[in-house]
Design an enzyme around this catalytic site. Structure first.
Site, mmCIF file in Angstrom:
data_model
loop_
_atom_site.group_PDB
_atom_site.id
_atom_site.type_symbol
_atom_site.label_atom_id
_atom_site.label_comp_id
_atom_site.label_asym_id
_atom_site.label_seq_id
_atom_site.Cartn_x
_atom_site.Cartn_y
_atom_site.Cartn_z
ATOM 1 N N TYR A 1 -1.518 11.474 1.876
ATOM 2 C CA TYR A 1 -2.447 11.898 0.726
ATOM 3 C C TYR A 1 -2.280 13.077 0.360
ATOM 4 O O TYR A 1 -2.392 13.631 -0.748
ATOM 5 C CB TYR A 1 -3.855 11.320 0.822
ATOM 6 C CG TYR A 1 -4.094 9.759 1.007
ATOM 7 C CD1 TYR A 1 -4.257 8.831 -0.086
ATOM 8 C CD2 TYR A 1 -4.214 9.151 2.298
ATOM 9 C CE1 TYR A 1 -4.344 7.622 0.195
ATOM 10 C CE2 TYR A 1 -4.062 7.712 2.459
ATOM 11 C CZ TYR A 1 -4.392 6.983 1.355
ATOM 12 O OH TYR A 1 -4.426 5.595 1.472
ATOM 13 N N ASP B 1 0.703 -1.144 0.029
ATOM 14 C CA ASP B 1 0.036 0.023 -0.134
ATOM 15 C C ASP B 1 0.732 1.118 0.012
ATOM 16 O O ASP B 1 1.859 1.442 -0.918
ATOM 17 C CB ASP B 1 -1.020 -0.108 1.115
ATOM 18 C CG ASP B 1 -1.984 1.160 1.240
ATOM 19 O OD1 ASP B 1 -3.052 0.858 0.554
ATOM 20 O OD2 ASP B 1 -1.806 1.855 1.921
ATOM 21 N N HIS C 1 -7.113 -6.311 -0.872
ATOM 22 C CA HIS C 1 -6.066 -5.635 -0.833
ATOM 23 C C HIS C 1 -4.988 -6.079 0.378
ATOM 24 O O HIS C 1 -3.850 -5.750 0.289
ATOM 25 C CB HIS C 1 -6.579 -4.079 -0.623
ATOM 26 C CG HIS C 1 -5.806 -3.201 -0.532
ATOM 27 N ND1 HIS C 1 -4.750 -2.682 -1.266
ATOM 28 C CD2 HIS C 1 -5.294 -2.310 0.424
ATOM 29 C CE1 HIS C 1 -4.005 -1.753 -1.097
ATOM 30 N NE2 HIS C 1 -4.407 -1.472 0.148
#
Length: 318
Positions: A232, A102, A297
């Site tokens: 982010y 990730d 994921h």
């Protein structure tokens, strides 16, 4: 788990929590993603330390027992790679096998680009290498391909995601993220709160226990989610700062593993990038990509020992 040793080290101006087990001469550095901790690598650490490796897994900047600088501008890929270089120096480790998932995978790609001299080989999972587009900033690229409701775009405004996450029990937020298995990239219309993600949390899968959820929740109860969200928020600043690496190749040996139900595998253009040769062009020492059937994921926890085997089979060649 009792054999895992925990310490705090001063690196790059912050205090970093590090978990470590194993005494081998060769070291493996594990990098976690969002919303995770060193704990996500617990299975691989025990598996691979048992095979003679020194295994190291930090809480990355902004997570767990590592410091959380207040400004989102302190979370660029250059900051995080800087932390990791300083960590290796503090541990007196010259080179490592690097393993990422990730956000940890994104950082691992950049670590391998910027300081390949510190990396023997890389095993990356979930997130492919994303070449820098010199014409479009990262978040605008996601807006163009997935719309303003795409979760990374929704995370940009400081405080909004935190407010939505805070309206539910932390354990519910963690369970929703880790247990979810939708392959569709999450998009939440702008007129809806991000809290809708947590209204109907999925049941715990067989590979995740309530004790696991409680461990994560206890740490995020203390820190909140801002540190992780700031990765982010710093994406466009990272884009600005990494112009010098436009077109650069990742030139360390790489093994890449992804689940076929991983949302990152279903981002626009990713399959075509892998299957059409673009991935191999950018990462010339890439082994054949491994796609795990029916796996989502959080593959390092869903298929822990299978992932350990992929790591071991690859790094044992070096």
């Amino acid at each position: 788990m009792d054999e895992i040793v925990h310490k705090s080290l001063k690196v790059n101006g912050i205090n970093m929590h590090v978990a470590e087990v194993g005494q081998g001469p060769a070291a493996i550095l594990f990098l976690h993603g969002f919303p995770e901790l060193w704990y996500s690598w617990r299975h691989q650490m025990l598996d691979l330390s048992g095979k003679g490796y020194r295994t190291i897994a930090p809480d990355l900047r902004g997570y767990g027992d590592t410091d959380t600088p207040p400004s989102s501008t302190s979370y660029t890929v250059l900051h995080i790679v800087g932390d990791l270089v300083a960590l290796l120096d503090a541990l007196e480790v010259e080179q490592v096998f690097l393993v990422g998932h990730d956000w940890g995978a994104i950082i691992a790609w950049w670590f391998s680009l910027i300081r390949p001299d510190r990396i023997k080989a890389l095993v990356n999972t979930s997130v492919v290498f994303m070449p820098r587009n010199p014409l479009v900033k990262t978040i605008q690229g996601f807006r163009d391909s997935l719309g303003d409701g795409f979760y990374m775009c929704r995370f940009q405004e400081e405080g909004k995601a935190e407010e939505a996450f805070g309206s539910y029990e932390t354990s519910t937020v963690i369970r929703t993220f880790l247990s979810g298995k939708s392959a569709k990239p999450p998009c939440i219309p702008e007129d809806m709160s991000l809290g809708v993600m947590f209204m109907n949390p999925p049941p715990l899968p067989s590979w995740l226990t309530q004790q696991d959820i409680d461990y994560y929740a206890a740490k995020f109860d203390k820190t909140g989610f801002t540190g992780g969200l700031n990765y982010y928020r710093a994406m466009d600043l990272s884009w600005e700062l990494t112009a010098a690496w436009t077109g650069a190749q990742v030139k360390v040996p790489v093994k890449f593993v992804v689940g076929d139900l991983d949302l990152a595998y279903h981002f626009p253009g990713v399959k075509e990038f892998i299957e059409g040769g673009g991935f191999k062009k950018r990462v010339p020492l890439l082994e054949p990509v491994v796609v795990l059937e029916g796996v989502g994921h959080f593959l390092t926890q869903e298929k822990p020992h299978e992932i350990s085997k992929h790591i071991f089979d690859f790094i044992s060649k070096f």
